[in-house]
Scaffold this motif. Structure first.
Motif, PDB file in Angstrom:
ATOM      1  N   ASP A  67      99.346  10.271  47.388  1.00  0.00           N
ATOM      2  CA  ASP A  67      99.109  10.058  45.965  1.00  0.00           C
ATOM      3  C   ASP A  67      97.712   9.517  45.741  1.00  0.00           C
ATOM      4  OD1 ASP A  67      99.571   7.068  44.345  1.00  0.00           O
ATOM      5  OD2 ASP A  67      99.625   7.115  46.518  1.00  0.00           O
ATOM      6  N   ASP A  68      97.207   9.759  44.542  1.00  0.00           N
ATOM      7  CA  ASP A  68      95.967   9.130  44.109  1.00  0.00           C
ATOM      8  C   ASP A  68      96.253   8.535  42.748  1.00  0.00           C
ATOM      9  OD1 ASP A  68      93.247   8.449  44.610  1.00  0.00           O
ATOM     10  OD2 ASP A  68      92.641   9.909  43.096  1.00  0.00           O
ATOM     11  N   SER A  69      95.737   7.353  42.523  1.00  0.00           N
ATOM     12  CA  SER A  69      96.071   6.660  41.291  1.00  0.00           C
ATOM     13  C   SER A  69      94.907   5.816  40.823  1.00  0.00           C
ATOM     14  CB  SER A  69      97.316   5.791  41.495  1.00  0.00           C
ATOM     15  OG  SER A  69      97.142   4.916  42.595  1.00  0.00           O
ATOM     16  N   GLY A  70      94.996   5.365  39.571  1.00  0.00           N
ATOM     17  CA  GLY A  70      93.949   4.534  39.005  1.00  0.00           C
ATOM     18  C   GLY A  70      94.317   4.098  37.607  1.00  0.00           C
ATOM     19  N   ILE A  71      93.431   3.350  37.009  1.00  0.00           N
ATOM     20  CA  ILE A  71      93.629   2.848  35.655  1.00  0.00           C
ATOM     21  C   ILE A  71      92.544   3.399  34.740  1.00  0.00           C
ATOM     22  CG2 ILE A  71      92.296   0.741  36.103  1.00  0.00           C
ATOM     23  CD1 ILE A  71      94.186  -0.755  34.206  1.00  0.00           C
ATOM     24  N   SER A  72      92.918   3.781  33.546  1.00  0.00           N
ATOM     25  CA  SER A  72      91.968   4.316  32.574  1.00  0.00           C
ATOM     26  C   SER A  72      92.052   3.523  31.273  1.00  0.00           C
ATOM     27  CB  SER A  72      92.258   5.789  32.283  1.00  0.00           C
ATOM     28  OG  SER A  72      91.916   6.607  33.376  1.00  0.00           O
ATOM     29  N   VAL A  73      90.897   3.229  30.714  1.00  0.00           N
ATOM     30  CA  VAL A  73      90.799   2.541  29.433  1.00  0.00           C
ATOM     31  C   VAL A  73      90.097   3.483  28.458  1.00  0.00           C
ATOM     32  CG1 VAL A  73      89.905   0.517  28.201  1.00  0.00           C
ATOM     33  CG2 VAL A  73      90.625   0.315  30.603  1.00  0.00           C
ATOM     34  N   PRO A  74      90.806   4.032  27.468  1.00  0.00           N
ATOM     35  CA  PRO A  74      90.186   4.966  26.539  1.00  0.00           C
ATOM     36  C   PRO A  74      88.921   4.410  25.884  1.00  0.00           C
ATOM     37  CG  PRO A  74      92.556   5.085  26.305  1.00  0.00           C
ATOM     38  CD  PRO A  74      92.269   3.944  27.247  1.00  0.00           C
ATOM     39  N   ALA A  75      88.912   3.124  25.546  1.00  0.00           N
ATOM     40  CA  ALA A  75      87.749   2.537  24.876  1.00  0.00           C
ATOM     41  C   ALA A  75      86.523   2.476  25.775  1.00  0.00           C
ATOM     42  CB  ALA A  75      88.083   1.136  24.372  1.00  0.00           C
ATOM     43  N   LEU A  76      86.725   2.646  27.082  1.00  0.00           N
ATOM     44  CA  LEU A  76      85.603   2.698  28.035  1.00  0.00           C
ATOM     45  C   LEU A  76      85.336   4.134  28.476  1.00  0.00           C
ATOM     46  CD1 LEU A  76      86.340  -0.398  30.334  1.00  0.00           C
ATOM     47  CD2 LEU A  76      84.819  -0.260  28.343  1.00  0.00           C
TER      48      LEU A  76
END
Length: 202
Positions: A67-76
């Motif tokens: 798996d590959d994973s991460g966090i995303s912040v739309p405002a960034l």
């Protein structure tokens, strides 16, 4: 069923052992002559496939999970995104540890409030059966970036990821609670259903 887990991340190994608790997992570092490949792609799915395929010739016919994973912040603009594990390294010239990455994310969001702090985790999981046969599941886990870290559990960005429905950060959830609602738990259950269907094949 024996499954090869194409990961050298001990924390992921712990989570996936829980998620796939009816199977026997063999971890990547336990397989000789295979090193974890560079995750050079620009999407979670491509990176997961890169990792899975690195073990294809060493799996003895056992299915491979990566798996590959991460966090995303739309405002960034979606950052850190697929570069979550390498967040900030382009400026510092070194790999930041988890605490430093969390501090950097909070610093970059210090002016953001309310819904601007919306974020989501992504997990792209691959089940590789053989060279030309694989299955994928990609899931998300929505929440907010907290104003400050809280909790001792989990790993990565868990201390700064606030779950409104639970009223706490992921790090403050117990393991079962996290697995029930997390991106990796959701993707793992999708893959588990596929494994069951494969086992039922004539």
């Amino acid at each position: 069923m024996k499954l090869i887990l194409a990961s050298g991340n001990v924390d992921k190994q712990t989570e996936l052992t829980r998620i796939f608790d009816s199977h026997s997992l063999i971890f990547g570092p336990e397989i000789g002559n295979v090193s974890m490949p560079k995750e050079s792609a620009l999407t979670y799915l491509e990176n997961a496939l890169i990792k899975a395929r690195a073990f294809l010739g060493h799996a003895d016919g056992n299915p491979i999970i990566a798996d590959d994973s991460g966090i995303s912040v739309p405002a960034l603009g979606g950052a850190p995104g697929v570069f979550s594990a390498r967040y900030g390294s382009d400026k510092t010239g070194r790999q930041l540890n988890a605490r430093e990455r969390n501090e950097l994310l909070l610093e970059n969001m210090v002016e953001l409030t309310g819904s601007e702090r919306r974020a989501f985790f992504v997990c792209s999981m691959v089940l590789l059966v053989d060279e030309y046969r694989f299955f994928t599941a990609q899931e998300i886990f929505e929440g907010l970036v907290a104003a400050r870290p809280s909790g001792e559990g989990g790993f990565g960005y868990d201390p700064v990821f606030f779950v409104p429905g639970a009223g706490c950060t992921v790090s403050e959830l117990d393991a079962a609670g996290k697995d029930r609602i997390s991106h990796r738990g959701r993707a793992g259950r999708r893959i588990e259903a596929i494994l069951e269907s494969l086992h039922a094949e004539p």
